[in-house]
Design an enzyme around this catalytic site. Sequence first.
Site, PDB file in Angstrom:
ATOM      1  N   HIS A 325       0.651  -1.324  -0.301  1.00  0.00           N
ATOM      2  CA  HIS A 325       0.048  -0.144   0.061  1.00  0.00           C
ATOM      3  C   HIS A 325       1.309   0.470   0.173  1.00  0.00           C
ATOM      4  O   HIS A 325       0.629   1.924  -0.484  1.00  0.00           O
ATOM      5  CB  HIS A 325      -0.983  -0.202   1.518  1.00  0.00           C
ATOM      6  CG  HIS A 325      -1.662   1.052   1.579  1.00  0.00           C
ATOM      7  ND1 HIS A 325      -1.447   2.225   1.701  1.00  0.00           N
ATOM      8  CD2 HIS A 325      -2.764   1.063   0.029  1.00  0.00           C
ATOM      9  CE1 HIS A 325      -3.033   2.796   1.774  1.00  0.00           C
ATOM     10  NE2 HIS A 325      -3.976   2.042   0.514  1.00  0.00           N
ATOM     11  N   CYS A 326       2.187   0.956   1.127  1.00  0.00           N
ATOM     12  CA  CYS A 326       2.826   2.411   1.106  1.00  0.00           C
ATOM     13  C   CYS A 326       3.453   2.519  -0.343  1.00  0.00           C
ATOM     14  O   CYS A 326       3.771   3.871  -0.532  1.00  0.00           O
ATOM     15  CB  CYS A 326       4.038   2.051   1.910  1.00  0.00           C
ATOM     16  SG  CYS A 326       3.481   1.843   3.564  1.00  0.00           S
ATOM     17  N   ILE A 327       3.697   1.826  -1.365  1.00  0.00           N
ATOM     18  CA  ILE A 327       4.364   2.063  -2.521  1.00  0.00           C
ATOM     19  C   ILE A 327       3.707   2.124  -3.594  1.00  0.00           C
ATOM     20  O   ILE A 327       4.079   2.326  -4.888  1.00  0.00           O
ATOM     21  CB  ILE A 327       5.894   1.330  -3.375  1.00  0.00           C
ATOM     22  CG1 ILE A 327       4.723  -0.227  -3.279  1.00  0.00           C
ATOM     23  CG2 ILE A 327       6.724   1.082  -1.682  1.00  0.00           C
ATOM     24  CD1 ILE A 327       5.838  -1.764  -3.775  1.00  0.00           C
TER      25      ILE A 327
END
Length: 333
Positions: A325-327
């Site tokens: 999700h962060c990338i």
Amino acid sequence: MTQPIPAEWSPHRAMWVGWPSHEELWGEYFAQAQDEVEALVRALAGPGREQVRLMIGNEEALPGVRARLDGVAGIEIVAARFGDIWLRDTGPIFSAGSAVANAFGFNGWGGKYVYKHDDEVADWIADFSGVPATRHDFILEGGALDHDGEGTVLTTRQCLLNRNRNANWTQADAEAALAEAVGAKVVVWLGDGLLNDHTDGHVDNLARFVAPGVVACPIAFGPKDPNAEVYDETARLLSETTDAMGRKLKVLRIPSPGLVLDADERPIPASHMNFLVADGAIVVPTYGNDMAGRLAGEALATVFPDREIVLSPSNAVLTGGGSFHCISQQEPE
């Protein structure tokens, strides 16, 4: 009045993903991180799924990416510049219909990790997407928020009210800013995030909307889970909360990965909550515990019955401080 940001399960016109591009940041995990992101984008770009825009952070990384992925249907290789791959935080937050790309100040997660070009990513993605950027004059990372599409926003006090972002913000200041920028009608304030999370407690490692009125959050897995108390307090707060539509929130408890240690035997913020909601699939990061990953996938299948649950390793990506999700960052239809 600003319209709420769409929920992530709404249809997308594209999904941005950052490619591990700077070997000096990844060290011995560089090749493995690339393998993990390749597996992610291939899962995202399957038939009937996403148009992936794979953002490459420097020219040195381009030949290797093209050798792996050039010509793969549904994957567009985009040569650009960034400091690191965390596009959820450095990229824009797109409005409904991707009519506007909301861009915010970025200071390297409170000054801890400041890399050249990261503060240019939001404008660059907006320009490439052909979407006008609206610049907001406060610091915000996309992973600090989660949206239900109806004006309810999840966040943590540990991050959003941290003095290393907007030094003089009160809760009322933050709520007013989020109402203007992302259409927040109700802000759900959680407390602390995961232990040793260098983002200062991003909510996308802690709690996520999975349906209207339903929020997933972890339950401790194994006797040494370092975040057991945080998980239980989060579930309690959520169960006492009413959303923007007047519903009492329902809480779906999902097994955590348990205790995951770094090379120095310190707990690191591994989280199944960093799953990625894509058209046709839910990609769940796993961290070496097959049972924990399988149980997390089975729990998510109960709320996403129309999407394939893909369990995909994220051990190397986690060494950089986050997961799938962060990338990534979606462009809603």
